[in-house]
Design a protein around this motif. Structure first.
Motif, PDB file in Angstrom:
ATOM      1  N   LEU A  88      27.099   5.799 -12.017  1.00 29.05           N
ATOM      2  CA  LEU A  88      27.250   6.003 -10.576  1.00 29.05           C
ATOM      3  C   LEU A  88      28.544   5.380 -10.065  1.00 29.05           C
TER       4      LEU A  88
ATOM      5  N   GLY B 145      31.181   7.643  -8.401  1.00 26.49           N
ATOM      6  CA  GLY B 145      31.512   7.292  -7.020  1.00 26.49           C
ATOM      7  C   GLY B 145      32.994   7.063  -6.825  1.00 26.49           C
TER       8      GLY B 145
ATOM      9  N   TRP C 183      24.365   2.808  -5.763  1.00 23.81           N
ATOM     10  CA  TRP C 183      23.165   3.647  -5.695  1.00 23.81           C
ATOM     11  C   TRP C 183      23.060   4.345  -4.344  1.00 23.81           C
TER      12      TRP C 183
ATOM     13  N   ALA D 205      27.219   6.343  -3.857  1.00 25.50           N
ATOM     14  CA  ALA D 205      27.536   7.457  -4.754  1.00 25.50           C
ATOM     15  C   ALA D 205      26.572   8.626  -4.615  1.00 25.50           C
ATOM     16  N   THR D 206      25.386   8.381  -4.098  1.00 22.10           N
ATOM     17  CA  THR D 206      24.401   9.459  -3.976  1.00 22.10           C
ATOM     18  C   THR D 206      24.335  10.055  -2.573  1.00 22.10           C
TER      19      THR D 206
ATOM     20  N   TYR E 138      26.151  13.452  -1.703  1.00 19.77           N
ATOM     21  CA  TYR E 138      25.562  14.699  -2.194  1.00 19.77           C
ATOM     22  C   TYR E 138      24.433  15.177  -1.290  1.00 19.77           C
ATOM     23  N   VAL E 139      23.675  14.241  -0.758  1.00 20.85           N
ATOM     24  CA  VAL E 139      22.609  14.604   0.184  1.00 20.85           C
ATOM     25  C   VAL E 139      23.211  15.227   1.446  1.00 20.85           C
TER      26      VAL E 139
ATOM     27  N   THR F  13      31.678  18.898  -8.110  1.00 20.95           N
ATOM     28  CA  THR F  13      31.649  18.426  -6.727  1.00 20.95           C
ATOM     29  C   THR F  13      32.805  19.002  -5.930  1.00 20.95           C
TER      30      THR F  13
END
Length: 617
Positions: A71, A75, A264, A267-268, A271-272, A353
């Motif tokens: 990540l 990221g 956590w 980096a996530t 995308y959401v 991405t």
């Protein structure tokens, strides 16, 4: 009988220990008889010349989880440029046809260089400067990439501060860039993109509320005459910058134990948000036209050199090679980690991405083009203008616009913060691995770095700060990065040797890289980088911001900044050569031979002086 069993048990434990030590490579073991007591022989074992990397693995901090590392790398590599640059380049350079040179360069240069840096850091278990014990004369390359990462921090953190300012401004019932009824608006402000009645031929279009909010409401650019008239820092942006620096410090001060947890979220989250924006964007009128423009294929554009140049430069910058970040991150991996698989996963995620974000961007651009009855080319742009002018303008027209604005700027904040963390970690790890005093006081040194970055970033949040930002963006992280990567791959593949580097990877992963990767490292990637460096210099264009042209002294200052990082390579090489003892031949032998092989140099065995070393792949 019991004495015999005890003796056998002791000897078995010694053999087991020797086998465990041998797990990471062959080592010589010396058994020394200590004493004999009650018929039992007590022995002591020592390793003769243990490889440095596995020995360091016992003491060096490692990632809490493998996912923390992945990540962190993802990221860092997936940053704002994936949103504001790649989709525009794809649209500008023939739509889907642009993927041909992009994917080609990704396979022959991007992935091999990414893989090389991960393996280099993981085996040597040191930062960007320390890994050059494999070729001491090129240690300046490590300091070069550390310096570039520091320069980038001076202006990259400012982008995050802008996003934070917009985030705070979004918590209103009406977004402040919706209409032209604010104190910062000029008479040229118009809610539509209709032609201006002004007779001035240069004043073709009026400015939009979103454009004026960014340049006049946030930057206060109208209060500056140019880079020689910066004015004081704006307290609103300076306050946001303080919050960014505080967030960076508490994410980095304890090393990868803290930064590995922060990613956590950082980096996530993008995308959401990208997925949510995509679902909203494709439902807007005109979205299909925008996506069609993004994907339209014009293979005739492949005959133009500029398309290939754009693809080559985008590969180098989008993956983040040459900044020491990948080396720093991988140095905290377990010695036996499969860095090859990590390289494939992270580079693939980065490219996917970039490509998928184009659908999000152009669905909104198509909507804006239809709303204002203008061609998509009139609203399509890259850089800060896309995410701080065009996108906010589009979001302001949606129902629940404030909610969408908050979501969007939270995404920008998370996209930027983990990339900024990576750059800072490159500087911190690279220097604390070199100087043990800094290693013992990591928290204080981290505080010093972030404070120094903050003080210099203040120049970018003045009235004319956008000019300083543009100058740094143009010079600090351009040709110098390409030069650093070129010297890095030459040092690893040619001076250290592809064959020896492949042995190192086999020692870690149990499998030697295939002939394809070795050929890329030895020939294809260096030729690719040399081509990009030459082209970037040959096609150099002085920076500008809108209609503002930088004065000559500013361009000279920019080249000085670029040269200050690149010049470290020859300066350190000269210093290292002169500081070594012996004749010129002996100096050269010690300078290009890995430190662990200096005993061989004493015996006159210098593999770099043999033709076989330079020809092996």
């Amino acid at each position: 009988m019991s004495n015999s069993r005890c003796s056998v048990a002791l000897m078995s434990s010694v053999v087991a220990a020797a086998k465990e030590a041998n797990a990471t490579g062959p080592k010589a073991v010396e058994l020394v008889l200590v004493k004999e007591q009650n018929g039992v022989q007590l022995t002591n074992s020592t390793l003769l010349n243990p490889p440095q990397s596995p020995a360091q693995a016992q003491d060096r901090e490692t990632w809490s989880k493998k996912a923390d590392f992945l990540l962190s790398v993802i990221g860092f590599a997936v940053d704002l440029a994936n949103v504001w640059r790649f989709p525009y380049l794809c649209y500008k350079n023939g739509g889907g046809a642009f993927l041909v040179p992009y994917l080609l360069f990704m396979v022959i240069a991007g992935m091999p260089l990414f893989y090389m840096e991960l393996a280099l850091g993981q085996f040597n278990r040191e930062g960007a400067a320390g890994v050059w014990k494999i070729c001491p004369i090129l240690k300046g390359v490590g300091y070069t990439v550390i310096l570039i990462s520091l320069y980038i921090g001076f202006f990259y953190n400012v982008i995050i501060a802008w996003a934070l300012h917009y985030l705070f401004s979004s918590f209103t019932t009406e977004l402040p860039w919706t209409h032209c009824n604010h104190t910062w608006n000029s008479p040229r402000c118009s809610d539509t993109r209709a032609p201006s009645p002004s007779p001035d031929p240069n004043d073709t279009f009026r400015t939009t509320p979103a454009a004026e909010y960014f340049e006049r409401g946030v930057l206060h650019l109208h209060e500056s005459q140019g880079i020689d008239d910066l004015g004081p820092p704006r307290w609103q942006l300076a306050s946001c910058l303080v919050l960014v620096i505080v967030l960076l410090y508490f994410s980095l001060w304890k090393g990868v134990k803290t930064s590995g947890k922060v990613v956590w979220i950082t980096a996530t989250m993008p995308y959401v948000v990208l997925f949510a924006l995509l679902l909203r964007g494709v439902t807007l009128p005109g979205a299909v036209d925008g996506i069609r423009a993004y994907l339209s294929v014009d293979f005739r554009r492949l005959c133009e050199a500029s398309v290939w140049i754009d693809a080559a430069v985008q590969i180098c910058f989008s993956l983040g090679v040459g900044l020491g970040v990948l080396i720093a991150f991988s140095s905290y991996n377990k010695f036996t980690n499969n860095c090859y698989r990590d390289a494939i996963i992270t580079t693939s995620v980065n490219s996917l991405t970039s490509f998928s974000s184009g659908f999000v961007v152009f669905s909104f651009l198509g909507y804006m083009a239809q709303k204002h009855s203008v061609p998509i080319g009139d609203v399509a742009k890259d850089g800060p203008g896309l995410i701080f002018v065009i996108y906010p303008e589009a979001l302001a027209t949606l129902p629940l616009s404030s909610v969408w604005a908050v979501v969007f700027f939270v995404m920008l904040l998370t996209l930027g913060i983990d990339s900024a963390m990576g750059g800072m970690e490159s500087v911190i790890t690279g220097l604390i691995d070199e100087f043990q005093l800094l290693h013992r006081h990591r928290e204080l040194f981290t505080l010093f770095i972030v404070l120094a970055t903050f003080l210099l970033s203040l120049f970018c949040v003045t009235n004319g700060g956008i000019y300083v930002f543009t100058l740094l963006d143009h010079f600090a992280a351009g040709t110098s990065i390409l030069f650093g990567v070129l010297m890095e791959v030459i040092g690893v593949a040619w001076f250290y040797g592809v064959w020896q580097f492949s042995d190192d990877i086999k020692q870690m992963t149990g499998q030697r890289p295939s002939l394809y990767w070795r050929l890329c490292w030895k020939f294809i990637s260096p030729c690719f980088l040399l081509f990009v460096v030459v082209v970037s210099i040959a096609t150099f264009r002085p920076p500008h911001y809108g209609a503002y042209i930088f004065p000559e002294w500013a361009n000279a200052l920019g080249w000085t900044i670029a040269a200050s990082s690149m010049s470290v390579v020859p300066i350190y090489a000269a210093y290292k050569f002169c500081s070594l003892p012996g004749s010129s031949r002996e100096k050269l032998a010690y300078a290009i031979t890995p430190e662990k092989d200096h005993e061989r140099v004493d015996r006159g065995e210098v593999r770099q002086f043999t033709l076989r070393h330079w020809l092996m792949v």
